[in-house]
Motif scaffolding. Structure first.
Motif, PDB file in Angstrom:
ATOM      1  N   ARG A 155       0.830  -1.204   0.000  1.00 23.70           N
ATOM      2  CA  ARG A 155       0.000   0.000   0.000  1.00 23.70           C
ATOM      3  C   ARG A 155       0.864   1.254   0.000  1.00 23.70           C
ATOM      4  O   ARG A 155       0.585   2.228  -0.691  1.00 23.70           O
ATOM      5  CB  ARG A 155      -0.918  -0.015   1.223  1.00 23.70           C
ATOM      6  N   ASN A 156       1.915   1.224   0.781  1.00 23.80           N
ATOM      7  CA  ASN A 156       2.859   2.346   0.816  1.00 23.80           C
ATOM      8  C   ASN A 156       4.095   1.953   0.007  1.00 23.80           C
ATOM      9  O   ASN A 156       4.642   0.885   0.188  1.00 23.80           O
ATOM     10  CB  ASN A 156       3.253   2.658   2.252  1.00 23.80           C
ATOM     11  N   HIS A 157       4.520   2.807  -0.849  1.00 15.76           N
ATOM     12  CA  HIS A 157       5.721   2.586  -1.653  1.00 15.76           C
ATOM     13  C   HIS A 157       5.657   1.256  -2.402  1.00 15.76           C
ATOM     14  O   HIS A 157       6.510   0.386  -2.226  1.00 15.76           O
ATOM     15  CB  HIS A 157       6.970   2.616  -0.770  1.00 15.76           C
ATOM     16  N   PRO A 158       4.655   1.062  -3.263  1.00 12.27           N
ATOM     17  CA  PRO A 158       4.478  -0.231  -3.941  1.00 12.27           C
ATOM     18  C   PRO A 158       5.595  -0.606  -4.886  1.00 12.27           C
ATOM     19  O   PRO A 158       5.715  -1.789  -5.235  1.00 12.27           O
ATOM     20  CB  PRO A 158       3.156  -0.054  -4.691  1.00 12.27           C
ATOM     21  N   ILE A 159       6.402   0.362  -5.340  1.00  9.22           N
ATOM     22  CA  ILE A 159       7.488   0.030  -6.251  1.00  9.22           C
ATOM     23  C   ILE A 159       8.830   0.457  -5.663  1.00  9.22           C
ATOM     24  O   ILE A 159       9.752   0.847  -6.371  1.00  9.22           O
ATOM     25  CB  ILE A 159       7.262   0.632  -7.660  1.00  9.22           C
ATOM     26  N   PHE A 160       8.930   0.331  -4.370  1.00 13.74           N
ATOM     27  CA  PHE A 160      10.191   0.556  -3.686  1.00 13.74           C
ATOM     28  C   PHE A 160      10.970  -0.741  -3.711  1.00 13.74           C
ATOM     29  O   PHE A 160      10.461  -1.785  -3.283  1.00 13.74           O
ATOM     30  CB  PHE A 160       9.919   0.986  -2.255  1.00 13.74           C
ATOM     31  N   PRO A 161      12.198  -0.758  -4.225  1.00 13.27           N
ATOM     32  CA  PRO A 161      12.916  -2.030  -4.397  1.00 13.27           C
ATOM     33  C   PRO A 161      13.008  -2.881  -3.141  1.00 13.27           C
ATOM     34  O   PRO A 161      12.964  -4.114  -3.230  1.00 13.27           O
ATOM     35  CB  PRO A 161      14.299  -1.569  -4.873  1.00 13.27           C
ATOM     36  N   ARG A 162      13.087  -2.254  -1.994  1.00 14.89           N
ATOM     37  CA  ARG A 162      13.235  -3.035  -0.764  1.00 14.89           C
ATOM     38  C   ARG A 162      11.980  -3.825  -0.421  1.00 14.89           C
ATOM     39  O   ARG A 162      12.011  -4.695   0.454  1.00 14.89           O
ATOM     40  CB  ARG A 162      13.611  -2.124   0.404  1.00 14.89           C
ATOM     41  N   ALA A 163      10.881  -3.532  -1.094  1.00 14.56           N
ATOM     42  CA  ALA A 163       9.648  -4.268  -0.849  1.00 14.56           C
ATOM     43  C   ALA A 163       9.615  -5.606  -1.566  1.00 14.56           C
ATOM     44  O   ALA A 163       8.653  -6.361  -1.442  1.00 14.56           O
ATOM     45  CB  ALA A 163       8.443  -3.431  -1.271  1.00 14.56           C
TER      46      ALA A 163
END
Length: 128
Positions: free
Chosen positions: A106-114
């Protein structure tokens, strides 16, 4: 063996199109959200798009919105990134990755660390 393999990169002219594939082996891709990323020389890895397997929702970063389309084919255990109207600044190594849950965060859906599983990348060069 768990693997993600990207294919479809190459040399394309400005304004052209290319479709990248991300094929999973050793696991079912539909159990996870899939993201596409890119990294240009000397730059940080950039998140481009995410596709939720839970409800099919998609997210795009502004620089590719309207030009790139993420999708998946469950029968082929493969995700895709259709890239249209390519620009020289799109030149980079493109990666796919899976998140540890079916939905894009939901938050930062395309953040690599996810994302936790990554492919090896495929080069896309946009040049005349």
């Amino acid at each position: 063996q768990v693997r993600l393999v990207e294919t479809g990169g190459g040399l394309v002219r400005p304004g052209g199109s290319v479709r990248l594939s991300c094929t999973a082996s050793g696991f079912t891709l539909d159990n996870f959200a899939v993201g596409w990323f890119r990294q240009a020389p000397g730059k940080e890895r950039e998140g481009l798009s995410c596709h939720s397997s839970s409800d099919g929702t998609t997210t795009y970063t502004d620089s590719v919105k309207g030009r790139f389309t993420i999708s998946r084919d469950s029968a082929k255990n493969t995700a895709y990134l259709q890239m249209d109207n390519l620009k020289p600044e799109d030149t980079a190594v493109y990666f796919c990755a899976t998140a540890p849950q079916p939905a894009c965060a939901r938050n930062h859906p395309i953040f690599p660390r996810a994302y936790d599983y990554w492919g090896q990348g495929t080069q896309v060069t946009v040049s005349s």
